[in-house]
Design an enzyme around this catalytic site. Structure first.
Site, mmCIF file in Angstrom:
data_model
loop_
_atom_site.group_PDB
_atom_site.id
_atom_site.type_symbol
_atom_site.label_atom_id
_atom_site.label_comp_id
_atom_site.label_asym_id
_atom_site.label_seq_id
_atom_site.Cartn_x
_atom_site.Cartn_y
_atom_site.Cartn_z
ATOM 1 N N CYS A 116 0.877 -1.149 0.087
ATOM 2 C CA CYS A 116 0.160 0.183 -0.035
ATOM 3 C C CYS A 116 0.832 1.410 0.138
ATOM 4 O O CYS A 116 1.779 1.457 1.053
ATOM 5 C CB CYS A 116 -0.929 -0.065 1.179
ATOM 6 S SG CYS A 116 -1.652 1.532 1.587
ATOM 7 N N CYS A 141 0.527 3.186 3.262
ATOM 8 C CA CYS A 141 1.134 2.613 4.276
ATOM 9 C C CYS A 141 2.762 2.829 4.353
ATOM 10 O O CYS A 141 3.519 3.090 5.190
ATOM 11 C CB CYS A 141 0.987 1.143 4.240
ATOM 12 S SG CYS A 141 -0.630 0.702 5.226
ATOM 13 N N ASP A 171 -0.780 16.436 -1.777
ATOM 14 C CA ASP A 171 -1.094 15.529 -3.009
ATOM 15 C C ASP A 171 0.108 15.682 -3.956
ATOM 16 O O ASP A 171 0.453 16.964 -4.247
ATOM 17 C CB ASP A 171 -2.520 15.760 -3.615
ATOM 18 C CG ASP A 171 -2.932 14.665 -4.279
ATOM 19 O OD1 ASP A 171 -3.679 13.940 -3.761
ATOM 20 O OD2 ASP A 171 -2.282 14.384 -5.479
ATOM 21 N N GLY A 186 -13.990 6.800 -7.913
ATOM 22 C CA GLY A 186 -12.735 7.454 -8.275
ATOM 23 C C GLY A 186 -11.602 7.159 -7.283
ATOM 24 O O GLY A 186 -10.726 7.996 -7.307
ATOM 25 N N HIS A 237 -6.347 3.094 0.614
ATOM 26 C CA HIS A 237 -5.989 3.191 1.933
ATOM 27 C C HIS A 237 -6.782 4.592 2.273
ATOM 28 O O HIS A 237 -6.634 5.747 1.731
ATOM 29 C CB HIS A 237 -4.611 3.576 2.238
ATOM 30 C CG HIS A 237 -4.075 3.945 3.363
ATOM 31 N ND1 HIS A 237 -3.181 3.250 4.224
ATOM 32 C CD2 HIS A 237 -4.619 4.695 4.495
ATOM 33 C CE1 HIS A 237 -2.975 3.791 5.465
ATOM 34 N NE2 HIS A 237 -3.657 4.615 5.626
ATOM 35 N N HIS A 278 -8.410 8.032 2.926
ATOM 36 C CA HIS A 278 -7.933 9.238 2.870
ATOM 37 C C HIS A 278 -8.879 10.366 2.432
ATOM 38 O O HIS A 278 -9.923 9.932 1.865
ATOM 39 C CB HIS A 278 -6.761 9.360 1.789
ATOM 40 C CG HIS A 278 -7.123 8.985 0.430
ATOM 41 N ND1 HIS A 278 -7.394 7.702 0.167
ATOM 42 C CD2 HIS A 278 -7.326 9.623 -0.816
ATOM 43 C CE1 HIS A 278 -7.573 7.568 -1.254
ATOM 44 N NE2 HIS A 278 -7.669 8.815 -1.747
HETATM 45 P P1 AMP Z 1 -7.801 9.133 -4.805
HETATM 46 O O1 AMP Z 1 -7.933 9.055 -6.192
HETATM 47 O O2 AMP Z 1 -9.220 9.664 -4.287
HETATM 48 O O3 AMP Z 1 -7.793 7.559 -4.298
HETATM 49 O O4 AMP Z 1 -6.512 9.583 -4.369
HETATM 50 C C1 AMP Z 1 -5.335 9.507 -4.313
HETATM 51 C C2 AMP Z 1 -4.517 10.621 -4.415
HETATM 52 O O5 AMP Z 1 -3.326 10.104 -3.859
HETATM 53 C C3 AMP Z 1 -4.426 11.327 -5.710
HETATM 54 O O6 AMP Z 1 -4.826 12.490 -5.812
HETATM 55 C C4 AMP Z 1 -2.970 11.011 -5.945
HETATM 56 O O7 AMP Z 1 -2.465 12.351 -6.909
HETATM 57 C C5 AMP Z 1 -2.251 10.771 -4.749
HETATM 58 N N1 AMP Z 1 -1.023 10.213 -4.445
HETATM 59 C C6 AMP Z 1 -0.767 9.273 -5.034
HETATM 60 N N2 AMP Z 1 0.765 8.892 -4.805
HETATM 61 C C7 AMP Z 1 1.137 9.794 -4.015
HETATM 62 C C8 AMP Z 1 2.387 10.108 -3.301
HETATM 63 N N3 AMP Z 1 3.499 9.213 -3.319
HETATM 64 N N4 AMP Z 1 2.475 11.317 -2.496
HETATM 65 C C9 AMP Z 1 1.300 12.044 -2.482
HETATM 66 N N5 AMP Z 1 0.221 11.741 -3.051
HETATM 67 C C10 AMP Z 1 0.013 10.607 -3.874
HETATM 68 ZN ZN ZN Z 2 -2.411 1.442 3.659
#
Ligand code: AMP
Ligand code: ZN
Length: 114
Positions: free
Chosen positions: A4, A7, A30, A93, A98, A100
């Site tokens: 993950c 994680c 983000d 979406g 995990h 958030h």
């Molecule tokens: P969701 O699409 O609602 O599941 O949101 C996941 C979010 O995680 C997206 O807006 C991605 O841009 C963000 N994301 C993915 N990998 C990372 C990372 N390594 N650091 C910061 N944000 C991330």
């Molecule tokens: Zn996780």
């Protein structure tokens, strides 16, 4: 969970721009910001999505909202307004499994979402 991404951010394997940390939650920028302020707030515990919130772990959600409220004030968007989004599942979406909460602000956000 070993595979993950979030994680891995919690345990320091993947670096981020840290905004806030305590024993229960982490907040970081983000990587692909959709607004001038785009912060993700996550529980340190691996919970896959809102679908896995129940009577045993629901307190973390209220706690996360209290952190969001604090961060919104610190980032100067509390008075103008902002949006909290928690995408759930494929049609919602969700791309990272995990739990958030996106804190989005600093511009005029449109409604309805796409
Ligand atoms: P969701 O699409 O609602 O599941 O949101 C996941 C979010 O995680 C997206 O807006 C991605 O841009 C963000 N994301 C993915 N990998 C990372 C990372 N390594 N650091 C910061 N944000 C991330
Ligand atoms: Zn996780």
């Amino acid at each position: 969970m070993t595979d993950c991404i979030f994680c891995k951010i919690v345990n320091g394997e993947i670096k981020t721009t840290l905004i806030y940390e305590d024993d229960k939650v982490l907040a970081f920028n983000d990587i692909d910001p959709q607004a001038p302020v785009h912060i993700l707030v996550i529980p340190k515990e691996h919970i896959s999505s809102i679908n896995n919130i129940n009577e045993n772990n629901h307190e973390i959600v209220g706690y996360i909202y209290s952190i969001i409220s604090k961060l919104a004030k610190e980032k100067g968007i509390a008075d103008k307004g902002y949006r909290i989004v928690s995408n759930c599942g494929q049609e919602g979406g969700q791309t990272v499994d995990h739990l958030h909460f996106h804190l989005l602000g600093g511009r005029n956000l449109q409604w309805p979402p796409g």
